[in-house]
Write an enzyme that holds these catalytic residues in place. Sequence first.
Site, PDB file in Angstrom:
ATOM      1  N   LYS A   1     125.861  81.817  90.534  1.00 51.10           N
ATOM      2  CA  LYS A   1     124.563  81.315  90.046  1.00 51.10           C
ATOM      3  C   LYS A   1     124.800  80.201  89.019  1.00 51.10           C
ATOM      4  O   LYS A   1     125.767  79.463  89.151  1.00 51.10           O
ATOM      5  CB  LYS A   1     123.741  82.481  89.484  1.00 51.10           C
ATOM      6  CG  LYS A   1     123.692  83.662  90.467  1.00 51.10           C
ATOM      7  CD  LYS A   1     122.728  84.745  90.093  1.00 51.10           C
ATOM      8  CE  LYS A   1     122.761  85.829  91.164  1.00 51.10           C
ATOM      9  NZ  LYS A   1     121.796  86.890  90.955  1.00 51.10           N
TER      10      LYS A   1
ATOM     11  N   GLY B   1     120.451  91.912  90.057  1.00 56.15           N
ATOM     12  CA  GLY B   1     120.595  91.717  88.616  1.00 56.15           C
ATOM     13  C   GLY B   1     119.893  92.784  87.788  1.00 56.15           C
ATOM     14  O   GLY B   1     119.752  92.643  86.577  1.00 56.15           O
TER      15      GLY B   1
ATOM     16  N   HIS C   1     118.382  82.365  99.085  1.00 59.29           N
ATOM     17  CA  HIS C   1     118.510  83.391  98.036  1.00 59.29           C
ATOM     18  C   HIS C   1     117.142  83.619  97.392  1.00 59.29           C
ATOM     19  O   HIS C   1     116.366  82.683  97.229  1.00 59.29           O
ATOM     20  CB  HIS C   1     119.529  82.932  96.986  1.00 59.29           C
ATOM     21  CG  HIS C   1     119.900  84.047  96.047  1.00 59.29           C
ATOM     22  ND1 HIS C   1     119.087  84.418  95.009  1.00 59.29           N
ATOM     23  CD2 HIS C   1     120.962  84.882  96.027  1.00 59.29           C
ATOM     24  CE1 HIS C   1     119.651  85.443  94.376  1.00 59.29           C
ATOM     25  NE2 HIS C   1     120.794  85.740  94.979  1.00 59.29           N
TER      26      HIS C   1
ATOM     27  N   GLU D   1     116.266  83.991  94.463  1.00 60.46           N
ATOM     28  CA  GLU D   1     116.007  83.176  93.262  1.00 60.46           C
ATOM     29  C   GLU D   1     115.580  81.762  93.643  1.00 60.46           C
ATOM     30  O   GLU D   1     114.872  81.098  92.890  1.00 60.46           O
ATOM     31  CB  GLU D   1     117.254  83.181  92.359  1.00 60.46           C
ATOM     32  CG  GLU D   1     117.418  84.525  91.667  1.00 60.46           C
ATOM     33  CD  GLU D   1     118.840  84.879  91.269  1.00 60.46           C
ATOM     34  OE1 GLU D   1     119.708  83.990  91.242  1.00 60.46           O
ATOM     35  OE2 GLU D   1     119.078  86.081  90.984  1.00 60.46           O
TER      36      GLU D   1
ATOM     37  N   GLU E   1     119.551  91.413 100.658  1.00 61.67           N
ATOM     38  CA  GLU E   1     119.507  91.643  99.212  1.00 61.67           C
ATOM     39  C   GLU E   1     118.101  92.075  98.808  1.00 61.67           C
ATOM     40  O   GLU E   1     117.217  91.231  98.625  1.00 61.67           O
ATOM     41  CB  GLU E   1     119.851  90.358  98.460  1.00 61.67           C
ATOM     42  CG  GLU E   1     121.228  89.816  98.761  1.00 61.67           C
ATOM     43  CD  GLU E   1     121.666  88.836  97.682  1.00 61.67           C
ATOM     44  OE1 GLU E   1     122.643  89.142  96.992  1.00 61.67           O
ATOM     45  OE2 GLU E   1     121.026  87.790  97.520  1.00 61.67           O
TER      46      GLU E   1
ATOM     47  N   SER F   1     123.279  94.251  92.671  1.00 62.76           N
ATOM     48  CA  SER F   1     123.986  95.151  91.750  1.00 62.76           C
ATOM     49  C   SER F   1     125.130  95.901  92.433  1.00 62.76           C
ATOM     50  O   SER F   1     125.399  97.065  92.129  1.00 62.76           O
ATOM     51  CB  SER F   1     123.011  96.133  91.086  1.00 62.76           C
ATOM     52  OG  SER F   1     122.042  95.420  90.342  1.00 62.76           O
TER      53      SER F   1
ATOM     54  N   ASN G   1     128.592  85.119  94.048  1.00 66.48           N
ATOM     55  CA  ASN G   1     127.542  84.137  93.756  1.00 66.48           C
ATOM     56  C   ASN G   1     127.485  83.960  92.245  1.00 66.48           C
ATOM     57  O   ASN G   1     126.947  84.814  91.540  1.00 66.48           O
ATOM     58  CB  ASN G   1     126.199  84.646  94.306  1.00 66.48           C
ATOM     59  CG  ASN G   1     125.044  83.735  93.928  1.00 66.48           C
ATOM     60  OD1 ASN G   1     125.246  82.617  93.443  1.00 66.48           O
ATOM     61  ND2 ASN G   1     123.826  84.213  94.148  1.00 66.48           N
TER      62      ASN G   1
HETATM   63  P1  PGA Z   1     123.755  90.862  91.403  1.00 66.68           P
HETATM   64  O1  PGA Z   1     123.303  89.562  92.217  1.00 66.68           O
HETATM   65  O2  PGA Z   1     125.027  91.358  92.034  1.00 66.68           O
HETATM   66  O3  PGA Z   1     123.965  90.382  89.988  1.00 66.68           O
HETATM   67  O4  PGA Z   1     122.658  91.863  91.516  1.00 66.68           O
HETATM   68  C1  PGA Z   1     123.426  89.505  93.611  1.00 66.68           C
HETATM   69  C2  PGA Z   1     122.893  88.185  94.109  1.00 66.68           C
HETATM   70  O5  PGA Z   1     121.916  87.675  93.543  1.00 66.68           O
HETATM   71  O6  PGA Z   1     123.410  87.593  95.077  1.00 66.68           O
END
Ligand code: PGA
Length: 259
Positions: free
Chosen positions: A10, A179, A100, A102, A173, A219, A8
């Site tokens: 983003k 993140g 997601h 976000e 997640e 992460s 992803n």
């Molecule tokens: P990350 O993001 O691996 O940077 O924690 C995962 C995601 O948001 O899908």
Amino acid sequence: MRKIVAGNWKSQKLMDEGLELMRAIAEGLANHPDGDTTVLISPPAPYLALYANELRKTTSSRKLNLSAQQCAAQGFGAFTGEFTAEMLKSAGIQHVLIGHSERRDGFGESNEVVQKKVTRAVSAGLKVILCCGEHLDRRQAGEEEAWVEGQIQSALSDLSPEQIQNHVVIAYEPVWAIGTGETATAQQAQQMHAFIRRLISNITTPEIAKHMPILYGGSCKPSNAQELFAEPDVDGGLIGGASLVAEDFLAIVAASDQA
Ligand code: PGA
């Protein structure tokens, strides 16, 4: 085969930088043609059609798939700025992330909006990676299962068991791990994945649940992928930060191939 690793990106990378990253990933996959993990990347929407054309030109035996990071809840119409699931399909895109955290937290995507988007994407023939996960306060209150159950029940409520079987992948997640550098332990991930599989079994059938890919996100990186993917119900990962570096992303794919 349940194994999937999805990147992803983003809102990262300019178009040429992304193209370079995609080529490096495609090349890395071509060097491991026997790997049995399905691999996806989700670049920013403006690049998708171009990247799809680029991938069509390659003859590698190991396919790299493209996914969008979201789509509209509506179909065609006067919705300035939106792009529909049908548009993605017509541009050669087969997958879309929906729900997601976000999008939920930053763009007002309620369970109801997520459900509309999932339904539209599935009726357009896309495969949906449905994202779910709890915030830290829910986990501290011991409510993570109830929270995730509510998200999944709602998102899939308009779909038949057959549609779920053919079009849905779940990505668990935990929001507190996205993140942040903080990862769920392999045991925490396994516990939630097993719970989600039981839930899918109740919504559909045990057979459908058995074949449903359930990915972990938050992460996930080369140093912890192997441990996470060794869990029986963790079928791969949705990878943010580590998907922006070809070497790291390919190492995660390799961990999945070996799982
Ligand atoms: P990350 O993001 O691996 O940077 O924690 C995962 C995601 O948001 O899908």
